[in-house]
Scaffold this motif. Structure first.
Motif, PDB file in Angstrom:
ATOM      1  N   SER A 138      25.101 -24.525  14.275  1.00  0.00           N
ATOM      2  CA  SER A 138      24.931 -25.970  14.282  1.00  0.00           C
ATOM      3  C   SER A 138      23.472 -26.310  14.020  1.00  0.00           C
ATOM      4  O   SER A 138      22.602 -25.446  14.062  1.00  0.00           O
ATOM      5  N   SER A 141      20.163 -31.172  11.681  1.00  0.00           N
ATOM      6  CA  SER A 141      19.975 -31.475  10.264  1.00  0.00           C
ATOM      7  C   SER A 141      21.270 -31.249   9.492  1.00  0.00           C
ATOM      8  O   SER A 141      21.789 -30.131   9.442  1.00  0.00           O
ATOM      9  N   GLN A 142      21.767 -32.300   8.863  1.00  0.00           N
ATOM     10  CA  GLN A 142      22.952 -32.157   8.012  1.00  0.00           C
ATOM     11  C   GLN A 142      22.674 -31.205   6.853  1.00  0.00           C
ATOM     12  O   GLN A 142      23.531 -30.412   6.461  1.00  0.00           O
ATOM     13  N   VAL A 145      23.037 -27.596   7.963  1.00  0.00           N
ATOM     14  CA  VAL A 145      24.447 -27.246   8.137  1.00  0.00           C
ATOM     15  C   VAL A 145      25.081 -26.951   6.782  1.00  0.00           C
ATOM     16  O   VAL A 145      25.787 -25.944   6.604  1.00  0.00           O
ATOM     17  N   GLY A 161      27.656 -31.769  11.110  1.00  0.00           N
ATOM     18  CA  GLY A 161      26.327 -32.332  11.022  1.00  0.00           C
ATOM     19  C   GLY A 161      26.327 -33.765  11.531  1.00  0.00           C
ATOM     20  O   GLY A 161      27.386 -34.370  11.740  1.00  0.00           O
TER      21      GLY A 161
END
Length: 251
Positions: A138, A141-142, A145, A161
Motif C-alpha cells: 500500500s 501515493s496513488q 500503488v 490508492g
C-alpha cells in the motif's frame, strides 16, 4: 482470492510490529517488535518501507532517522553503509525488508512504501525472495500503488490508492480497481471515511476493508461488529484479547 488474504476470520495486523505494546515502546519497526508480535501469535505484520540512496530497502517509517534512532539524516540521501549504523531507541538496528521476510517465513507482511525511490527496489526484493504471495503493498501515493502493480504484476495484492478510495466513497459507479483491499482510517480529520455504504460497496466488489490504527478495545468491538475484515493496531496485546473474547483469534 489473493493468498495474502486467505485467513479464517478477521485479520489482526501488528502496526509497526505493535508500536504501543508495553514491551515495544520506542522500538517500532524493529526486529524486537516483530518478534514480540509473532510471539503473541500474530500472522500479519505491518511495516513501512524506505530505500537508501543505493537502493537498499529498510523497514522504517520516517523519512529521517532523527526521531527514533541515535543518528540523523534523510534515509533516501544516505547509503546503507551509514543507515546500518543507526540504532532504534539506541539499541536495535534498522532491519532490511529482506531480513524481515527471511526471519519470519510464516508471516504475511503489509508494506507501506513511503517514498518514490522505494518502489523499484521493493519490487526487486519481492521477486528475488519469491515473496509476492506473502505481502500486500500500500501507499498514500496513488502513483506508487500503480507503479508497484506494473512492476510486480497481477499476483501482487495491493491496497486501494487514495484516489480509488475516494471514488468508492463518493462516486462508486466510476470505480475500476485491481486493488485487493481498502486500508483506511475510520476518520480522516473530520471526514468520516468508513461508512456503512463504503463497507457495503467494498464487500459487493469482493474487496476487504482493514481499518487503521485502532487501539481502543471498545472501538475494536464496534468495528468488528460492523463487519470490517481486519484491524491494524499498535496495541497488539489489546486486539488479541478482544479477538480471544469474541472467539475469533486465529494464530
Amino acid at each position: 482470492m489473493y493468498p495474502y488474504l486467505d485467513h479464517d476470520g478477521p485479520i489482526a495486523m501488528a502496526h509497526r510490529g505493535g508500536a504501543l505494546h508495553p514491551d515495544n515502546i520506542g522500538f517500532e519497526n524493529s526486529m524486537h517488535a516483530f518478534e514480540q508480535a509473532v510471539g503473541l501469535g500474530y500472522r500479519y505484520l505491518e511495516t513501512d518501507l524506505h530505500a537508501t540512496s543505493d537502493g537498499v530497502v529498510v523497514a522504517f517509517h520516517d523519512h529521517r532517522l532523527d526521531r527514533v534512532t541515535d543518528r540523523t539524516g534523510e534515509v533516501s540521501q544516505l547509503p546503507w553503509s551509514e543507515v546500518r549504523k543507526a540504532r532504534i531507541n539506541g539499541h536495535e538496528p534498522i532491519p532490511l525488508l529482506s531480513e524481515v521476510l527471511e526471519r519470519f517465513p510464516e508471516a504475511r507482511l503489509n508494506l507501506d512504501i513511503k517514498a518514490d525511490n522505494g518502489v523499484l527496489p521493493t519490487a526487486k526484493v519481492l521477486r528475488d525472495l519469491n515473496a509476492i504471495d506473502r505481502v500486500c503493498v500500500s501507499s498514500f501515493s496513488q502513483a506508487r500503488v500503480r507503479q508497484i502493480r506494473r512492476e510486480v504484476g497481477e499476483r501482487l495484492a495491493t491496497g486501494f490508492g487514495h484516489q480509488e478510495i475516494a471514488r468508492l466513497r463518493f462516486a462508486p459507479l466510476r470505480l475500476s480497481s485491481p486493488g485487493a483491499c481498502l486500508q483506511i482510517p475510520e476518520y480522516f480529520g473530520r471526514l468520516r471515511v468508513l461508512t456503512p455504504g463504503l463497507l457495503r460497496r467494498a464487500h459487493a466488489l469482493g474487496k476487504q476493508v482493514h481499518v487503521w490504527t485502532v487501539d481502543d478495545p471498545a472501538r475494536m468491538h464496534r468495528l468488528l461488529d460492523a463487519g470490517v475484515d481486519g484491524l491494524i493496531t499498535d496495541r497488539t496485546d489489546l486486539l488479541r484479547a478482544v479477538l480471544i473474547d469474541r472467539g475469533q483469534w486465529k494464530s
